[in-house]
Enzyme design. Structure first.
Site, short mmCIF file in Angstrom:
data_model
loop_
_atom_site.label_atom_id
_atom_site.label_comp_id
_atom_site.label_asym_id
_atom_site.label_seq_id
_atom_site.Cartn_x
_atom_site.Cartn_y
_atom_site.Cartn_z
N LYS A 72 0.79 -1.22 0.00
CA LYS A 72 0.00 0.00 0.00
C LYS A 72 0.83 1.28 0.00
O LYS A 72 0.37 2.34 -0.46
CB LYS A 72 -0.93 0.01 1.21
CG LYS A 72 -2.07 -0.98 1.16
CD LYS A 72 -3.24 -0.44 0.37
CE LYS A 72 -4.48 -1.29 0.54
NZ LYS A 72 -5.66 -0.71 -0.15
N ASP A 114 -8.60 -0.26 6.72
CA ASP A 114 -8.75 -1.59 7.30
C ASP A 114 -7.41 -2.10 7.81
O ASP A 114 -7.33 -3.23 8.29
CB ASP A 114 -9.31 -2.57 6.26
CG ASP A 114 -10.83 -2.55 6.20
OD1 ASP A 114 -11.46 -2.43 7.26
OD2 ASP A 114 -11.38 -2.66 5.09
#
Length: 375
Positions: A72, A114
């Site tokens: 990410k 998340d």
């Protein structure tokens, strides 16, 4: 109480489209300037290939990327930089982050997560000596929350789902709070577009690694789908030609993309979303990613948690440490090639001579769960 998994479901797109791969000027140079940059490994997994009944399986192992246990950071860092440049630039040329830091105002980066995206935004804030405020759903594992705090970020636990955390984060935007989200909403698309673009470094590396091995492009690529940003990046790269198919994968407990494909329009999946594939527990598809997903996916599969657990163990046997969301791509291929979906496998032109690409997007980000499943 954990919700029981529904049976796997598959949607097949009879006429997947092709898309032009956008050019991102300066992307590779930017990532190379970040601390600890190095291409992540591309692993040949013959045991997995034998289990699936195909010629070759490649695994792009993102368990260690720029010092973090997930991919990410590539999207979060690029989007942060581009948003800072748009708001406060143009910047003078820089070669090190310290040279860039001296040109930045004291702002706070905000994100809902998340797990992995929020930690990546927090790491970028740490590198740039900016504030970080990360909003997380109430069911996030303590290990993932603590990992975000370890970056120096303030963590706010929202009484609700990931989607509610996204809504809460959006309300914090002002002149000194920059929201760095990987999902879009009305009036907010610039930053998520840069997140998608930032993932392009992964596929540039894969192209170079395959070329160095004398190997061709994969027959099919599996892409995890939460809000759809990674899958959108996969489609932009691999659907530039018709020869590579893209399989989208998500949990049966949070199958917002598959349901949207079935309905022909964006469709919400109400929570709670309690799959072990925590990074994919999203009830809404990003409207920015949606046109690419609807047109570019050859098929979409929603898999139960048991498939993800099997995939984690298979990858471990091939020397790849992959967390619950990280193994979801392989979980999708395990379901697709289980013998229960011959029409879907045929739609992707999968045969014994096929080569498959799996992106293992994270390592063991929840070590206790990883040990329980893999041992």
């Amino acid at each position: 109480m954990m919700q029981p998994d529904a049976a796997a479901r598959i949607f097949v797109n009879p006429r997947p489209q092709t898309f032009e791969t956008p050019t991102q000027t300066g992307l590779s140079d930017f990532h190379r300037k970040l601390p600890l940059y190095a291409p992540t490994p591309l692993v040949s997994a013959p045991y997995v290939a034998a289990v699936l009944g195909v010629r070759q399986v490649w695994v792009k192992d993102e368990s260690s990327r720029l010092g973090l246990p997930a991919y990410k950071i590539l999207g979060a860092a690029w989007a942060t930089y581009k948003e800072l440049e748009t708001r406060f630039g143009p910047f003078q040329p820089w070669e090190t982050l310290s040279e860039l830091r001296g040109q930045l105002p004291p702002v706070t980066l905000v994100a809902a997560t998340d797990g992995n995206h929020g930690r990546a935004v927090a790491r970028m804030a740490h590198w740039l000596e900016l504030g970080a405020q990360i909003l997380v759903p109430s069911d996030m594992a303590a290990a993932r929350q603590n990992a975000i705090r370890s970056e120096g970020a303030d963590v706010e636990v929202v009484d609700g789902s990931y989607d509610q955390a996204v809504s809460a984060a959006a309300k914090l935007a002002d002149d000194t709070h920059l929201v760095i989200s990987d999902t879009a909403w009305e009036g907010y698309q610039r930053v998520p577009a840069w997140v998608i673009a930032g993932y392009g470094t992964i596929f540039g590396e894969i192209d170079q690694q395959l070329a160095a091995l004398g190997a061709g492009q994969p027959s099919a690529v599996a892409a995890q789908m939460g809000v759809g940003s990674l899958a959108a990046a996969v489609i932009q790269h691999y659907r530039a030609a018709e020869s590579t198919h893209v399989l989208g994968v998500e949990p049966t407990q949070a199958d917002c993309v598959l349901r949207s494909l079935e309905a022909g329009q964006l469709t919400e999946v109400a929570g709670p979303h309690r799959s072990i594939m925590a990074g994919l527990n999203c009830g809404n598809t990003s409207p920015l990613a949606w046109p690419l997903l609807q047109g570019g996916l050859s098929a979409s599969v929603a898999v139960p948690d048991a498939r993800a657990e099997d995939a984690m163990r298979l990858l471990a046997a091939s020397g790849v440490v992959s967390g619950e969301s990280g193994a979801a791509g392989l979980a999708g291929f395990l379901e697709l090639l289980s013998g229960r979906h011959p029409a879907a496998a045929a739609a992707l032109s999968l045969t014994q001579d096929s080569s498959l690409l799996i992106i293992s997007t994270e390592g063991a980000t929840d070590p206790e769960t990883y040990r329980r499943i893999v041992g």
